[in-house]
Design an enzyme around this catalytic site. Structure first.
Site: not given
Ligand code: OAD
Length: 244
Positions: A120, A128, A215
């Site tokens: 991402h 730019c 997770n």
């Molecule tokens: P999310 O915020 O959707 O999910 C985060 C996950 O991390 C959840 O399933 C939590 O349960 C888990 N979590 C929380 N604390 C944790 C810990 N200490 N150890 C392990 N896991 C933990 O984030 P992403 O799945 O990364 O896009 O979201 C995907 C994309 O959505 C991101 O890359 C972002 C967003 O829109 C962009 O920035 C382009």
């Protein structure tokens, strides 16, 4: 922590020569970087449509930059946690380990990992809007106003994949090829909600890899996982390392 689960993960990893780790915002949570969809997640407090789409940037680039500069200021203050650091140490343990991350915070690199695919983009890079040239912006102080391309003067945007945008094709092809070729895939700290990243574990499993999920919460991938750790990656990854 469940000893037999740790032993099972250690056993899979001891035998594996090629490993892929798919990470999401959860791996950086213990560093103090907010996740997106959790209780205090960014998308609970902010509307993605106003801040993370090309339309939002077209309407109000100042607002979008203000939000990214705020996130940069948060990330600047934090450090990689034991989860990132364990993965960085694993680069010398396997024939090949690749980190495919959805995170834009750059913490895997700061921890010392080298084989990183940033699906991402990266919050420390700009692009730019006219010519597409990518620039490093980490050294620059958080300024006010719109940053401009040093070559052509057009507005620079964050080098981040926004909602409604395609991922870079070669980056994505590489991620799918690595997922299809690995023996073990670890999925760490992602809600597995955003595509196409959420399809990578499916590709790995279909090609015969073992899937290990870390997770605190169950996700749509949990049922498919061979081993599921319910807990924090900053605690579980070092525990798996100790068990190996
Ligand atoms: P999310 O915020 O959707 O999910 C985060 C996950 O991390 C959840 O399933 C939590 O349960 C888990 N979590 C929380 N604390 C944790 C810990 N200490 N150890 C392990 N896991 C933990 O984030 P992403 O799945 O990364 O896009 O979201 C995907 C994309 O959505 C991101 O890359 C972002 C967003 O829109 C962009 O920035 C382009």
């Amino acid at each position: 922590m469940d000893r037999s689960l740790l032993e099972a993960a250690a056993d899979l990893l001891r035998k594996a020569k090629t490993v892929v780790v798919l990470t999401g915002a959860g791996i950086s949570a213990e560093s103090g970087v907010p996740t997106f969809r959790g209780k205090d997640g960014l998308w609970k407090r902010f509307r993605a449509e106003d801040l993370a789409t090309p339309e939002a940037f077209g309407r109000d680039p100042n607002l979008v930059w203000e939000w990214y500069r705020w996130r940069q200021s948060l990330i600047r203050k934090v450090a990689p946690n034991p989860g990132h650091l364990t993965l960085a140490r694993w680069e010398t343990r396997f024939d090949r380990i690749d980190i495919i991350t959805q995170n834009v915070d750059g913490l895997h690199r700061r921890a010392g990992s080298k084989n990183i695919i940033e699906l991402h983009g990266n919050i420390w890079k700009t692009r730019c809007t006219k010519e597409g040239t990518v620039f490093d912006s980490e050294a620059e102080p958080a300024e006010k106003g719109l940053p401009r391309c040093p070559d052509c003067g057009a507005i620079l945007r964050p080098h981040i994949v926004w909602f409604g945008e395609m991922l870079d094709r070669s980056v994505l092809e590489n991620a799918f090829a690595l997922s299809a070729a690995c023996r073990v895939m670890l999925v760490v700290g992602t809600s597995a909600y955003v595509q196409p990243a959420a399809s990578l574990p499916l590709t790995a499993v279909q090609a015969g890899a073992a899937l290990i999920e870390i997770n605190p919460e169950p996700t749509p991938l949990t049922e498919m996982a061979h081993l599921s750790f319910r807990g924090k990656s900053g605690e579980i990854l070092p525990a798996i390392e100790a068990a190996i």
